[in-house]
Design a protein around this motif. Structure first.
Motif, PDB file in Angstrom:
ATOM      1  N   ALA A 226       0.819  -1.218   0.000  1.00  0.00           N
ATOM      2  CA  ALA A 226       0.000   0.000   0.000  1.00  0.00           C
ATOM      3  C   ALA A 226       0.846   1.259   0.000  1.00  0.00           C
ATOM      4  N   ILE A 227       2.043   1.219   0.605  1.00  0.00           N
ATOM      5  CA  ILE A 227       2.875   2.425   0.681  1.00  0.00           C
ATOM      6  C   ILE A 227       3.899   2.476  -0.444  1.00  0.00           C
ATOM      7  N   ALA A 228       3.961   1.431  -1.261  1.00  0.00           N
ATOM      8  CA  ALA A 228       4.968   1.389  -2.328  1.00  0.00           C
ATOM      9  C   ALA A 228       4.644   2.390  -3.430  1.00  0.00           C
ATOM     10  N   PRO A 229       5.658   3.064  -3.986  1.00  0.00           N
ATOM     11  CA  PRO A 229       5.419   3.909  -5.154  1.00  0.00           C
ATOM     12  C   PRO A 229       4.884   3.066  -6.305  1.00  0.00           C
ATOM     13  N   LYS A 230       4.129   3.688  -7.164  1.00  0.00           N
ATOM     14  CA  LYS A 230       3.520   2.970  -8.279  1.00  0.00           C
ATOM     15  C   LYS A 230       4.604   2.296  -9.120  1.00  0.00           C
ATOM     16  N   GLY A 231       4.401   1.014  -9.367  1.00  0.00           N
ATOM     17  CA  GLY A 231       5.344   0.246 -10.157  1.00  0.00           C
ATOM     18  C   GLY A 231       6.401  -0.467  -9.338  1.00  0.00           C
ATOM     19  N   GLN A 232       6.462  -0.193  -8.020  1.00  0.00           N
ATOM     20  CA  GLN A 232       7.470  -0.832  -7.173  1.00  0.00           C
ATOM     21  C   GLN A 232       6.834  -1.684  -6.080  1.00  0.00           C
ATOM     22  N   GLU A 233       5.604  -2.119  -6.293  1.00  0.00           N
ATOM     23  CA  GLU A 233       4.900  -2.924  -5.291  1.00  0.00           C
ATOM     24  C   GLU A 233       5.630  -4.230  -5.009  1.00  0.00           C
ATOM     25  N   ALA A 234       6.163  -4.860  -6.059  1.00  0.00           N
ATOM     26  CA  ALA A 234       6.856  -6.141  -5.856  1.00  0.00           C
ATOM     27  C   ALA A 234       8.123  -5.960  -5.033  1.00  0.00           C
ATOM     28  N   SER A 235       8.847  -4.856  -5.269  1.00  0.00           N
ATOM     29  CA  SER A 235      10.075  -4.607  -4.515  1.00  0.00           C
ATOM     30  C   SER A 235       9.774  -4.406  -3.042  1.00  0.00           C
ATOM     31  N   TYR A 236       8.769  -3.618  -2.743  1.00  0.00           N
ATOM     32  CA  TYR A 236       8.397  -3.389  -1.350  1.00  0.00           C
ATOM     33  C   TYR A 236       7.801  -4.655  -0.741  1.00  0.00           C
ATOM     34  N   GLY A 237       7.001  -5.380  -1.520  1.00  0.00           N
ATOM     35  CA  GLY A 237       6.398  -6.597  -0.997  1.00  0.00           C
ATOM     36  C   GLY A 237       7.424  -7.648  -0.644  1.00  0.00           C
ATOM     37  N   SER A 238       8.502  -7.731  -1.435  1.00  0.00           N
ATOM     38  CA  SER A 238       9.535  -8.728  -1.137  1.00  0.00           C
ATOM     39  C   SER A 238      10.233  -8.421   0.180  1.00  0.00           C
ATOM     40  N   LEU A 239      10.274  -7.138   0.563  1.00  0.00           N
ATOM     41  CA  LEU A 239      10.892  -6.774   1.837  1.00  0.00           C
ATOM     42  C   LEU A 239      10.084  -7.272   3.032  1.00  0.00           C
ATOM     43  N   ALA A 240       8.838  -7.675   2.785  1.00  0.00           N
ATOM     44  CA  ALA A 240       7.991  -8.143   3.876  1.00  0.00           C
ATOM     45  C   ALA A 240       8.517  -9.437   4.499  1.00  0.00           C
ATOM     46  N   TYR A 241       9.514 -10.061   3.870  1.00  0.00           N
ATOM     47  CA  TYR A 241      10.105 -11.261   4.459  1.00  0.00           C
ATOM     48  C   TYR A 241      11.269 -10.931   5.388  1.00  0.00           C
ATOM     49  N   LEU A 242      11.646  -9.647   5.467  1.00  0.00           N
ATOM     50  CA  LEU A 242      12.714  -9.262   6.383  1.00  0.00           C
ATOM     51  C   LEU A 242      12.413  -9.596   7.844  1.00  0.00           C
ATOM     52  N   PRO A 243      11.150  -9.454   8.315  1.00  0.00           N
ATOM     53  CA  PRO A 243      10.894  -9.814   9.719  1.00  0.00           C
ATOM     54  C   PRO A 243      11.275 -11.245  10.065  1.00  0.00           C
ATOM     55  N   PHE A 244      11.209 -12.160   9.095  1.00  0.00           N
ATOM     56  CA  PHE A 244      11.622 -13.534   9.391  1.00  0.00           C
ATOM     57  C   PHE A 244      13.118 -13.593   9.665  1.00  0.00           C
ATOM     58  N   LEU A 245      13.893 -12.803   8.913  1.00  0.00           N
ATOM     59  CA  LEU A 245      15.326 -12.745   9.180  1.00  0.00           C
ATOM     60  C   LEU A 245      15.585 -12.148  10.550  1.00  0.00           C
ATOM     61  N   VAL A 246      14.938 -11.026  10.866  1.00  0.00           N
ATOM     62  CA  VAL A 246      15.102 -10.404  12.176  1.00  0.00           C
ATOM     63  C   VAL A 246      14.661 -11.370  13.270  1.00  0.00           C
TER      64      VAL A 246
END
Length: 306
Positions: A226-246
């Protein structure tokens, strides 16, 4: 199994709040190569010219992909929302650590406190059962609420659930003798004899935690998109797996806590261990509330900004 899905993805199709917008049809004057990325990757062959060798094309693809990836990261690093999202995911990592401890800490805790044959797997399955049943209902009932707010609510519920395990076991002795306690122990878990209070506590903890997870977990991915700039939804969405690393980095301390407070031999203080886990889980909702002015980003299609 995903190949048919990928094959039928429509180029240019866009999911909007009003529905799916169809792909745009290129004009006759437009380039024969569709899309900027394709124009960069494709090598146009003039009439009468032989096609480049296979390995040469593979090399060109790899090289162009590396360039595109570098450009992508440069664009991400230059956006303030990117850093806010990283802090957001850092807090979510504390919730994921509690989720991951079910794989790394809870089995050993169950064996040492409840016995070698303790059905810790059936206890853990409560989380999956509640999530499968509850997520569609919660998602349907909370669509109008902002993802950030729902993540906070879910985080509070999750942290509250962990505190149950830090309570004195004496408080749950009567519950273990109740009808529900007997059904849980003898019916669902297949136990014989008396029911240890930790079975009741663990079941309550998992139910409450799962309710909170049903609120926050799906909305984490939605918030990133929802907060990703238009056209970069996949890039921001892929970052959603960072909490698993943390979460995995944080849950690494679970082994030390287990050895210190629930050792295989010697005096045990499991309540202290669970209190530390509960306080760690509380970092997420507290941090999201305290720093929301600095890390929250307006969500596309949402008016809820408070």
């Amino acid at each position: 199994m995903l190949f048919p899905v990928i094959y039928f993805i429509r180029r240019g199709a866009e999911a909007t709040n009003a529905g799916v917008a169809g792909p745009t049809v290129p004009s006759p004057q437009s380039s024969p190569w569709q899309g900027e990325a394709d124009a960069q990757r494709q090598v146009r062959v003039e009439p009468g010219q032989s096609e480049p060798p296979f390995w040469s094309r593979i090399g060109q693809t790899v090289r162009q992909s590396a360039i595109d990836t570098g450009n992508l990261f440069r664009r991400l690093i230059g956006q303030s929302g990117f850093y806010r999202l990283l802090v957001f995911f850092l807090f979510i990592g504390f919730l994921k650590a509690i989720f991951l401890q079910m794989d790394y800490v809870f089995p050993k805790f169950g064996i040492r406190e409840l016995g070698v044959n303790a059905p810790v797997g059936k206890l853990s399955a409560i989380n999956a059962i509640v999530i499968i049943c509850l997520v569609p209902i919660v998602g349907a009932l909370t669509q109008k609420f902002a993802a950030y707010r729902m993540v906070i609510i879910g985080g509070v519920i999750c942290a509250a659930g962990v505190f149950i395990m830090a309570l004195p076991t004496e408080w749950f002795v009567s519950a273990s003798h109740s009808m529900i306690g007997q059904w849980l122990g003898h019916g669902y878990l297949g136990l014989q004899g008396s029911i240890h209070p930790y079975y009741i506590m663990a079941a309550l903890y998992l139910i409450v935690f799962s309710i909170g997870e049903a609120f926050y977990s799906p909305r984490v991915y939605e918030y990133a998109a929802a907060i990703a700039p238009k056209g970069q939804e996949a890039s921001y969405g892929s970052l959603a797996y960072l909490p698993f690393l943390v979460g995995k980095l944080l849950v690494g301390a679970g082994g030390w806590l287990l050895a210190a407070f629930v050792p295989e031999h010697g005096p045990r203080h499991p309540g202290t261990m669970w209190l530390i886990f509960a306080l760690a889980a509380s970092v997420a909702p507290v941090g999201l509330i305290v720093f929301r002015r600095y890390i929250r980003v307006p969500e596309a299609g949402r008016q809820d900004v408070d």
